[in-house]
Design a protein around this motif. Sequence first.
Motif, PDB file in Angstrom:
ATOM      1  N   MET A 198      19.448   4.853  -1.521  1.00  0.00           N
ATOM      2  CA  MET A 198      18.561   5.663  -1.164  1.00  0.00           C
ATOM      3  C   MET A 198      17.651   5.202  -0.201  1.00  0.00           C
ATOM      4  O   MET A 198      16.754   5.697   0.357  1.00  0.00           O
ATOM      5  N   THR A 199      17.690   4.005   0.192  1.00  0.00           N
ATOM      6  CA  THR A 199      16.679   3.211   1.055  1.00  0.00           C
ATOM      7  C   THR A 199      17.242   2.796   2.089  1.00  0.00           C
ATOM      8  O   THR A 199      18.453   2.308   2.012  1.00  0.00           O
ATOM      9  N   ALA A 200      16.571   2.144   3.011  1.00  0.00           N
ATOM     10  CA  ALA A 200      16.968   1.726   4.368  1.00  0.00           C
ATOM     11  C   ALA A 200      15.854   0.614   4.773  1.00  0.00           C
ATOM     12  O   ALA A 200      14.736   1.046   4.783  1.00  0.00           O
ATOM     13  N   PRO A 201      16.024  -0.519   5.386  1.00  0.00           N
ATOM     14  CA  PRO A 201      15.302  -1.447   5.814  1.00  0.00           C
ATOM     15  C   PRO A 201      14.943  -1.042   7.314  1.00  0.00           C
ATOM     16  O   PRO A 201      15.813  -0.364   7.836  1.00  0.00           O
ATOM     17  N   THR A 202      13.600  -1.144   7.435  1.00  0.00           N
ATOM     18  CA  THR A 202      12.886  -0.617   8.754  1.00  0.00           C
ATOM     19  C   THR A 202      12.134  -1.718   9.313  1.00  0.00           C
ATOM     20  O   THR A 202      12.014  -2.741   8.488  1.00  0.00           O
ATOM     21  N   ALA A 203      11.646  -1.612  10.412  1.00  0.00           N
ATOM     22  CA  ALA A 203      10.721  -2.379  10.983  1.00  0.00           C
ATOM     23  C   ALA A 203       9.487  -2.502   9.796  1.00  0.00           C
ATOM     24  O   ALA A 203       9.215  -1.520   9.523  1.00  0.00           O
ATOM     25  N   ALA A 204       8.771  -3.728   9.748  1.00  0.00           N
ATOM     26  CA  ALA A 204       7.701  -3.742   9.047  1.00  0.00           C
ATOM     27  C   ALA A 204       6.718  -2.595   9.168  1.00  0.00           C
ATOM     28  O   ALA A 204       6.073  -2.194  10.124  1.00  0.00           O
ATOM     29  N   VAL A 205       6.308  -2.013   7.973  1.00  0.00           N
ATOM     30  CA  VAL A 205       5.412  -0.966   7.954  1.00  0.00           C
ATOM     31  C   VAL A 205       4.107  -1.307   7.159  1.00  0.00           C
ATOM     32  O   VAL A 205       3.963  -1.777   6.275  1.00  0.00           O
ATOM     33  N   HIS A 206       3.001  -1.341   7.826  1.00  0.00           N
ATOM     34  CA  HIS A 206       1.921  -2.132   7.214  1.00  0.00           C
ATOM     35  C   HIS A 206       1.298  -1.059   6.213  1.00  0.00           C
ATOM     36  O   HIS A 206       0.759  -0.050   6.488  1.00  0.00           O
ATOM     37  N   ARG A 207       1.171  -1.480   5.149  1.00  0.00           N
ATOM     38  CA  ARG A 207       0.291  -0.609   4.209  1.00  0.00           C
ATOM     39  C   ARG A 207      -0.817  -1.616   3.284  1.00  0.00           C
ATOM     40  O   ARG A 207      -0.603  -2.616   3.594  1.00  0.00           O
ATOM     41  N   ARG A 208      -1.641  -0.887   2.870  1.00  0.00           N
ATOM     42  CA  ARG A 208      -2.736  -1.431   2.133  1.00  0.00           C
ATOM     43  C   ARG A 208      -2.354  -2.061   0.622  1.00  0.00           C
ATOM     44  O   ARG A 208      -1.419  -1.447   0.248  1.00  0.00           O
ATOM     45  N   GLY A 209      -2.948  -2.997   0.387  1.00  0.00           N
ATOM     46  CA  GLY A 209      -2.607  -3.546  -0.920  1.00  0.00           C
ATOM     47  C   GLY A 209      -2.051  -4.945  -0.861  1.00  0.00           C
ATOM     48  O   GLY A 209      -0.937  -5.270   0.145  1.00  0.00           O
ATOM     49  N   ARG A 210      -2.512  -5.759  -1.611  1.00  0.00           N
ATOM     50  CA  ARG A 210      -2.133  -7.296  -1.568  1.00  0.00           C
ATOM     51  C   ARG A 210      -0.598  -7.449  -2.201  1.00  0.00           C
ATOM     52  O   ARG A 210       0.084  -8.541  -2.182  1.00  0.00           O
ATOM     53  N   ARG A 211      -0.166  -6.390  -3.032  1.00  0.00           N
ATOM     54  CA  ARG A 211       1.021  -6.400  -3.610  1.00  0.00           C
ATOM     55  C   ARG A 211       2.182  -5.969  -2.858  1.00  0.00           C
ATOM     56  O   ARG A 211       3.427  -5.764  -3.192  1.00  0.00           O
ATOM     57  N   TRP A 212       1.846  -5.639  -1.569  1.00  0.00           N
ATOM     58  CA  TRP A 212       3.003  -5.185  -0.497  1.00  0.00           C
ATOM     59  C   TRP A 212       3.399  -6.203   0.408  1.00  0.00           C
ATOM     60  O   TRP A 212       2.566  -7.048   0.875  1.00  0.00           O
ATOM     61  N   ILE A 213       4.701  -6.499   0.339  1.00  0.00           N
ATOM     62  CA  ILE A 213       5.508  -7.494   1.220  1.00  0.00           C
ATOM     63  C   ILE A 213       5.822  -6.841   2.385  1.00  0.00           C
ATOM     64  O   ILE A 213       6.625  -5.968   2.415  1.00  0.00           O
ATOM     65  N   GLU A 214       5.347  -7.021   3.674  1.00  0.00           N
ATOM     66  CA  GLU A 214       5.797  -6.623   4.776  1.00  0.00           C
ATOM     67  C   GLU A 214       6.854  -6.961   5.664  1.00  0.00           C
ATOM     68  O   GLU A 214       7.325  -6.237   6.383  1.00  0.00           O
ATOM     69  N   HIS A 215       7.424  -8.258   5.242  1.00  0.00           N
ATOM     70  CA  HIS A 215       8.436  -8.656   5.955  1.00  0.00           C
ATOM     71  C   HIS A 215       9.578  -9.066   4.967  1.00  0.00           C
ATOM     72  O   HIS A 215       9.148  -9.968   4.018  1.00  0.00           O
ATOM     73  N   TRP A 216      10.764  -8.458   4.930  1.00  0.00           N
ATOM     74  CA  TRP A 216      11.664  -8.908   3.924  1.00  0.00           C
ATOM     75  C   TRP A 216      13.046  -8.951   4.491  1.00  0.00           C
ATOM     76  O   TRP A 216      13.492  -7.866   4.778  1.00  0.00           O
ATOM     77  N   ASP A 217      13.681 -10.031   4.404  1.00  0.00           N
ATOM     78  CA  ASP A 217      14.969 -10.345   5.131  1.00  0.00           C
ATOM     79  C   ASP A 217      15.941 -11.239   4.459  1.00  0.00           C
ATOM     80  O   ASP A 217      16.016 -12.507   4.742  1.00  0.00           O
ATOM     81  N   PRO A 218      16.184 -10.580   3.034  1.00  0.00           N
ATOM     82  CA  PRO A 218      17.235 -11.561   2.204  1.00  0.00           C
ATOM     83  C   PRO A 218      18.527 -12.104   3.103  1.00  0.00           C
ATOM     84  O   PRO A 218      19.019 -12.969   2.448  1.00  0.00           O
ATOM     85  N   GLU A 219      19.070 -11.370   3.948  1.00  0.00           N
ATOM     86  CA  GLU A 219      20.200 -11.681   4.785  1.00  0.00           C
ATOM     87  C   GLU A 219      19.962 -13.231   5.565  1.00  0.00           C
ATOM     88  O   GLU A 219      21.173 -13.741   5.809  1.00  0.00           O
ATOM     89  N   ASP A 220      18.800 -13.466   5.586  1.00  0.00           N
ATOM     90  CA  ASP A 220      18.476 -14.591   6.304  1.00  0.00           C
ATOM     91  C   ASP A 220      18.235 -15.783   5.464  1.00  0.00           C
ATOM     92  O   ASP A 220      17.436 -15.859   4.633  1.00  0.00           O
ATOM     93  N   ALA A 221      19.300 -16.925   5.681  1.00  0.00           N
ATOM     94  CA  ALA A 221      19.381 -17.730   4.683  1.00  0.00           C
ATOM     95  C   ALA A 221      18.284 -18.697   4.400  1.00  0.00           C
ATOM     96  O   ALA A 221      17.556 -18.945   3.424  1.00  0.00           O
ATOM     97  N   GLU A 222      17.545 -18.881   5.672  1.00  0.00           N
ATOM     98  CA  GLU A 222      16.335 -19.669   5.667  1.00  0.00           C
ATOM     99  C   GLU A 222      15.276 -18.929   4.761  1.00  0.00           C
ATOM    100  O   GLU A 222      14.703 -19.420   4.006  1.00  0.00           O
ATOM    101  N   PHE A 223      15.007 -17.698   5.272  1.00  0.00           N
ATOM    102  CA  PHE A 223      14.223 -17.102   4.453  1.00  0.00           C
ATOM    103  C   PHE A 223      14.387 -16.678   3.083  1.00  0.00           C
ATOM    104  O   PHE A 223      13.309 -16.867   2.258  1.00  0.00           O
ATOM    105  N   TRP A 224      15.610 -16.739   2.668  1.00  0.00           N
ATOM    106  CA  TRP A 224      15.888 -16.412   1.257  1.00  0.00           C
ATOM    107  C   TRP A 224      15.702 -17.907   0.330  1.00  0.00           C
ATOM    108  O   TRP A 224      15.020 -17.793  -0.854  1.00  0.00           O
ATOM    109  N   GLU A 225      16.172 -18.969   0.982  1.00  0.00           N
ATOM    110  CA  GLU A 225      15.754 -20.093   0.255  1.00  0.00           C
ATOM    111  C   GLU A 225      14.444 -20.653   0.283  1.00  0.00           C
ATOM    112  O   GLU A 225      13.958 -21.344  -0.718  1.00  0.00           O
ATOM    113  N   ASN A 226      13.678 -20.108   1.413  1.00  0.00           N
ATOM    114  CA  ASN A 226      12.176 -20.703   1.432  1.00  0.00           C
ATOM    115  C   ASN A 226      11.367 -19.487   0.993  1.00  0.00           C
ATOM    116  O   ASN A 226      10.252 -19.202   1.426  1.00  0.00           O
ATOM    117  N   GLY A 227      11.500 -19.054  -0.433  1.00  0.00           N
ATOM    118  CA  GLY A 227      10.785 -18.363  -1.089  1.00  0.00           C
ATOM    119  C   GLY A 227      11.334 -16.769  -1.485  1.00  0.00           C
ATOM    120  O   GLY A 227      10.799 -16.365  -2.150  1.00  0.00           O
TER     121      GLY A 227
END
Length: 474
Positions: free
Chosen positions: A1-30
């Motif tokens: 039901m969802t699709a990744p888009t360019a980062a959408v800036h939303r208020r709130g500290r519990r929002w992650i604005e960049h998420w790319d789990p297919e990037d191996a370096e991003f995945w391993e580094n947090g």
Amino acid sequence: MTAPTAAVHRRGRRWIEHWDPEDAEFWENGGKRIARRNLAYSVLAEHIGFSVWSMFSVLALFMGPEYGIDAAGKFFLVAVASLVGAVLRVPYGFAVARFGGRNWTVFSAGMLLLPMIALLFVLEPGTSYGTFVAVAVLTGVGGANFASAMTNINSFYPLRLKGRALGLNAGGGNIGVAVVQLAALLVIGVAGADRPRLLLAAYLPLIVLATLCALRYMDNLGPVTNDTGAAREAAADRHTWIMAVLYIGTFGSFIGYSFAFGLVLQGQFDRTPLQAAALTFIGPLLGSLIRPVGGQLADRRGGARVTLWTFVLMTAASAVVITASIRASLPLFVTGFVLLFILTGVGNGSSYKMIPAIHEAGARSRGLTGEAASAHARRLSGAAMSLIGAVGAIGGLGINLALRQSFVSTGGGTGAFIAFACYYVLCAFVTWAVYLRVRPLAAAGRNTAAGRNTEEMPANRDRHGPLTGSAPGR
């Protein structure tokens, strides 16, 4: 039901604005650590949701003759809960992208307090049947949690790890059915069958705990938005509805039997509440634990092949249940039912593994390759999963209504069990005819709403090809 888009800036500290789990370096580094944390607390909330969803199937063990509700009336109560949980899965699936996975988990977990508090007030002899039906509607919200949890966790994990993550998420939720049945056994064994409020009171702090944990430890993904185009395309694709038919046979059977097993033991085999409770948890427990195994078998042997043999064996297990029902043999009946639960667990895993494979084959039939094909498959399979999960859950309604009618007509469940066996034969035939039968190469040119007829691709000749079920990217 969802699709990744360019980062959408939303208020709130519990929002992650960049998420790319297919990037191996991003995945391993947090990324991996964050995904695992969200998975853990998603499982907790979904687990309790399943327990609340199946609450009336457990409370039926406590509702003796003084409540004035016969076996048919109890089957109807659990059928109402099944229906509401199935219907709400569609809006719950969309809600994650609209409100955020963490925010919606907090809300949906907190909503579980409503049916539990209502039950604390009304669960006593003399309460009208209409009141119990109204509260059964409220318990249905627990079943909808599955859709939002699966949609949310699907966004956190890379394609190569989705199968295991979704299997753990689904299995951890499903096992909530067995846990609440074990809790009921403990209450009946220690305090007696006239103290159901002890069970309800035990779940209130657990619901609060799940809500607070989601509030404190989970995250929202800013780059995830609703893709209504994918939802429309998935709804127009005939494979979505074919897979929904198969999922009615697997998950619908699992949840329907989970709700009905104890009632059948009491109504057909005259078991006491304690005797019924001592048996009801075994099937749901094994069916939940084995669900990830179904996905792993599908990885190795092909999803369609595993699903086909699952339905063949479910037909055989149904024959055992029918024989036991006719002969009034409790040991044989329990054996056949436990086998059915185990097989539904295997089928849940293998059928879900077929969905992304079907859509990747469809992407390739359109001429897409590599990451473009995988992206197309992710887009449509995410939308299809929510629809298939919702329709599949309606199978629980069908099973309980069929058993209700069988008990009204004959005083037993034999007629319903025969109908279920016939449905498994139909599912086996559909699986073979659509996803396993080898067809001429020229037939691959026929079109469907989502592209060409994916099951007719020559890849179905290869047991590790996309049509027989290996997940894309594996």
